[in-house]
Design an enzyme around this catalytic site. Structure first.
Site, short mmCIF file in Angstrom:
data_model
loop_
_atom_site.label_atom_id
_atom_site.label_comp_id
_atom_site.label_asym_id
_atom_site.label_seq_id
_atom_site.Cartn_x
_atom_site.Cartn_y
_atom_site.Cartn_z
N GLY A 92 0.83 -1.21 0.00
CA GLY A 92 0.00 0.00 0.00
C GLY A 92 0.86 1.25 0.00
CD GLU A 142 5.68 5.95 7.26
OE1 GLU A 142 5.06 6.34 6.28
OE2 GLU A 142 5.38 6.29 8.42
CD GLN A 198 8.71 -3.05 7.08
OE1 GLN A 198 8.43 -1.88 6.90
NE2 GLN A 198 8.22 -4.02 6.32
NE ARG A 229 10.99 -7.16 23.70
CZ ARG A 229 10.23 -7.80 24.56
NH1 ARG A 229 9.20 -7.18 25.10
NH2 ARG A 229 10.52 -9.02 24.90
#
Ligand code: FES
Ligand code: FES
Lengths: 192, 711
Positions: free
Chosen positions: B220, B677, B610, B600
């Site tokens: 997305g 992000e 990621q 954490r």
């Protein structure tokens, strides 16, 4: 089924975009000839997918990808662009990798089509499927079936002699989540 | 404990076998296919739509134009097909509906639209006199003018970046089905609860009448966070025609109706003492807005939160253009952050201070805008871990000092930073009479690993093996939970999942110790240890399995909990090596190291992914990705994946991801912070800084394409 079975390849290949052309000027209404061309016409065909024969009647303009997804409910094969740019729709035809959005179903009779659903043997995953999980070579999974089919072919083609060679030969399959290094690792794993 | 371990994705099997059903994979009995017709002018009016040829296509059920489309309003977006006005190129001007996809597509090509066009403005450069400051877009801390006057060295530079499109591999799709005034929608959604609200509001029905599902989302990146008008129109069509309707966007359609990252220009002024201490930071930006929205998403947050600087001035200006409305895109702060982190590199060269050292000297653990102390910040550790792993100390800072054959080699770095959302969330956990566990919550897994992390959280809280736990997500029948955007999923929802699981644990333990039939009878609840699917007495001399306790109880034990978390800020440092071929101006990124403080780490495997994903987006943003608008027509000229270039496998090197891994004490998500992000924000600047180091050429306009290096 009518006799009109003109392959509307132009329509198929333009299908990615329905933007209207020549719109600043008034355009003539569709000619009778054009209207005649729009008659729908299904043809009977048999697709051999994952070792099983599927009989279906679809228009000749239907791509292999849409036949798999919308008619045979084999939705593991994904549509990312419908114009040969992303690789999400990669399937094997007689062991070779192709983009199923760029070929018509009617052209792919009498061949062995393998989709992602056909890699599992009973309960057992294909070694590359296992490697994808182990190496976390997937995130959203949107590109994953295409990556795996492409990877299976990459291995059988012998393009796995180095990480760089795998990178090059896997660059037709986009991954927007960008799992590329893990995809390379998974293919190296499975190629061993 | 499984939290923290590199547990394999629990949804991996579904995704590698093709068994995972995504939105576009749904086919319902009697379902119709809708297909969009996109306009070809950017400004003006529709004067006529000829649908005769389209209607003549066999299988076509209806063709909707502004004249006959269902009347809809949206409180969030400009709703097309409600009038003749055109606000951007590629606006929806008609929708065809047919019994097969091919028929709908063919009909769409036959719709003829006539316009009264006006001259549009497409890019910021064409509307510089129309730049303005929207409300609440200026922040001043201290006295920036005095700060600049006190500076011994200043850097002032302009930077710019192009529009980008999200381009998830899965196109936006929506399948709507009505049953009376009840609506079920399979929607490519990053937030089913928000989507439910939007559908309910639009159709004037109670929220409980709408069910939205998105168990698997094929990416997305922000672009699937709202319900876009085409989904509302498709649902309205399904209602009007009394049949389920499916609409899947063509790739090209995703370049006009599902948002983008706005074109962005910025000026950064840094004032510093000779020792590198910042005295002033002035960051002014201008981003593209649309005719119908003032929303903007890159807010110079890094300039306000990252470095110790007493005098800060940020200002986000806008300019309205005849283009679609932008939206946040992985990662919104990247655009403004690129300017700041490049300017710091420029300052480091002016001062003759190593870029890592310059950032260390301006480190702060206090938010410079608010004066509040960060609950935890281990950015200094990130600089050290990253620099050591990369071998930064061996760097000769002189530009052009390193060659390998005919290639120039450069090393660059940047700080990475992004804020994250935290939205109130709830979750249900139920242990069945057979001891198996189900957890349900209406947040999403957009590829980041939510299914896996929540399975770990539940398994740990209860002390059961991972394979005894099943997690279900993204269905509005489940307890409401956060939108999966702004790095907010894990940060927002983990606490509720954990609390519900702990409550179930306590209830089951209670069942055991209070029952004379249990070997644990009489042990106090607090002293029971749970592990591997068993309840143990403190000395482990007695035990009983969850399965046995539940079998005796004969009924499920269930809890639903809610939790709110604090918003947060995750930082890191990224180091890259580039090789520049001077003959072609070709840049390759050949090495990358990132070190991060994300609180954490819940799962090292998915967290590392990621980082790899973010780093790769950074490569794309730095070297290739850009949407090109034709200035005369305000039309995207590269609306496809063969000319809008994403990074491919061959563009991405090995990437080393390092985590400080210290829990954030204020996080209710077991110490985790939102993180997704962060690891892209610094990469474009780091690559630009490395190109400067390699070649002595400073490029301030993204992307760093070959033409810019060759001039
Ligand atoms: S869908 Fe076939 S290559 Fe993209
Ligand atoms: S895993 Fe999401 S696109 Fe590859």
């Amino acid at each position: 089924m009518t006799a009109d079975s003109e392959y509307k390849r132009r329509t198929v290949l333009k299908a990615g975009s329905a933007a209207v052309t020549a719109t600043l000027v008034a355009t003539p209404a569709a000619t009778p000839a054009a209207a005649a061309q729009t008659d729908s016409s299904s043809v009977d065909m048999t697709l051999r997918v994952n070792g099983r024969d599927h009989r279906l009647a679809v228009e000749p303009r239907v791509t292999l990808l849409d036949a798999l997804r919308e008619r045979l409910d084999l939705t593991g094969t994904k549509k990312g662009c419908d114009r040969g740019e992303c690789g999400a729709c990669t399937v094997l035809v007689d062991g070779r990798r192709i983009k199923s959005c760029l070929t018509l179903a009617v052209m792919r009779q009498n061949v062995e089509i393998t989709t992602i659903e056909g890699l599992v043997r009973g309960d057992k995953l294909h070694p590359l499927q296992e490697a994808f999980i182990r190496q976390d070579a997937l995130q959203c999974g949107g590109c994953t079936p295409g990556q795996i089919m492409s990877g299976v072919a990459c291995i059988s083609e012998g393009h796995t002699r180095s990480a760089d060679e795998i990178r090059e030969w896997m660059s037709g399959n986009l991954c927007r989540c960008a799992c590329y290094p893990n995809i390379v690792a998974a293919i190296q794993d499975a190629a061993k | 404990m499984t939290v923290g371990r590199p547990v394999e994705r629990v949804d991996g099997r579904a995704k590698v076998t093709g068994g995972a059903r995504y939105t576009a994979d749904r086919t319902l009995p009697g379902m119709l296919y809708s297909y969009l017709v996109m306009g070809t002018i950017a400004r003006g009016r529709v004067t006529a739509v000829d649908t005769a040829a389209a209607r003549a296509v066999p299988g076509v059920v209806e063709v909707f134009t502004h004249e006959n489309a269902p009347r809809l309003t949206s409180d969030q977006h400009f709703m097309p097909l409600q009038g003749t006005q055109i606000h951007y190129n590629g606006q929806i001007v008609a929708i065809t509906v047919a019994t097969t996809l091919e028929q709908a597509q063919e009909a769409a090509e036959l719709v003829r639209v006539t316009y009264a066009p006006e001259t549009p403005k497409a890019v910021i450069a064409d509307a510089l006199t129309e730049v303005y400051l929207p409300a609440n877009q200026e922040v001043i801390v201290g006295d920036p003018t005095a700060g600049l006057a006190a500076a011994e060295v200043t850097v002032t530079q302009n930077y710019s970046s192009p529009p980008h499109h999200h381009n998830p591999i899965e196109p936006h799709a929506t399948v709507a089905q009505w049953d009376g005034d009840r609506l079920t929608v399979h929607e490519t959604s990053q937030g089913v609860v928000n989507a439910q609200r939007t559908f309910a509001t639009t159709f004037g029905i109670p929220q409980t009448n709408v069910r939205v599902l998105a168990p698997y989302l094929g990416g997305g990146f922000g672009g699937k966070s709202p319900v876009w008008p085409h989904s509302l129109l498709n649902a309205a069509i399904a209602r009007q025609l009394g049949r389920p309707a499916k609409m899947v966007l063509a790739r090209s359609q995703m370049y006009s109706i599902v948002s983008h990252r706005a074109e962005f220009r910025q000026q950064v002024t840094l004032g510093a003492k000779r020792d590198g201490t910042l005295t002033a930071l002035v960051h002014h930006s201008t981003q593209q807005l649309s005719r119908t929205s003032e929303n903007m998403y890159s807010h110079s947050i890094s300039s306000r939160m990252l470095y110790a600087c007493p005098n800060i001035h940020t200002r986000q200006q806008g300019v309205r253009l005849d283009v679609p409305t932008s939206r946040f895109m992985r990662s919104p702060q990247m655009a403004s952050h690129f300017g700041l982190e490049t300017a710091l590199d420029e300052l480091s060269y002016q001062l003759g201070i190593d870029p890592v050292e310059l950032r260390r000297r301006n480190y702060t653990d206090v938010n410079p805008t608010t004066g509040e102390r960060f609950s935890s910040r281990f950015l200094l550790d990130c600089y050290k871990l990253g620099a050591d792993a990369f071998g930064w100390s061996r760097r000769n800072p002189k530009p052009g000092s390193t060659r390998d054959g005919h290639e120039f080699v450069g090393w660059g770095m940047a700080t990475e930073a992004h804020d994250h959302n935290a939205n109130p969330s709830s979750a249900m956990v139920r242990m069945a009479a057979d001891g198996t566990v189900l957890s349900q919550t209406a947040t999403q897994d957009i590829g980041t690993g939510t299914y896996t992390v929540f399975t770990q959280v539940v398994a740990d809280a209860l002390g059961v093996p991972l394979n005894q736990v099943k997690v279900e997500l993204a269905d509005t029948n489940f307890p409401p939970a956060a939108l999966s955007a702004g790095s907010g999923t894990i940060a927002s929802v983990t606490g509720a999942v954990n609390a519900a699981a702990l409550a179930v644990r306590t209830a089951v333990v209670q069942l055991a110790v209070s029952n004379p039939a249990s070997p644990l009878h009489g042990v106090s609840v607090e002293r029971i240890i749970t592990q591997h699917g068993y309840l143990f007495s403190p000395d482990r001399s007695r035990r009983e399995s969850y399965r046995a306790v539940m079998a005796r109880h004969g009924a499920p034990v269930q809890n639903t909990s809610s939790m709110t978390n604090a918003r947060g800020y995750s930082t890191g440092a990224v180091f890259v090596e580039v090789r520049v071929d001077p003959r072609y101006g070709r840049v390759r990124v050949t090495r990358g190291v990132g070190a991060y403080d994300a609180g954490r780490v819940m799962n090292h495997k998915t967290a590392r992914s990621q980082v790899i994903g973010g780093f790769t987006w950074g490569i794309g943003n730095a070297l290739m990705e850009h949407t090109v608008l034709d200035r005369r027509t305000a039309r995207v000229v590269n609306p496809n994946l063969s000319t809008y270039l994403l990074a491919v496998n061959a563009d991405v090197p090995e990437i080393d991801a390092i985590f400080v891994n210290k829990p954030d004490p204020v996080s209710t998500a077991l110490g985790a912070r939102g993180f997704g992000e962060t690891p892209i924000t610094g990469v474009p600047a780091a690559i630009g800084n490395a190109i400067f180091h390699a070649t002595g050429r400073r490029i301030r306009d993204l992307p760093f394409t070959q033409d810019k290096l060759l001039y």
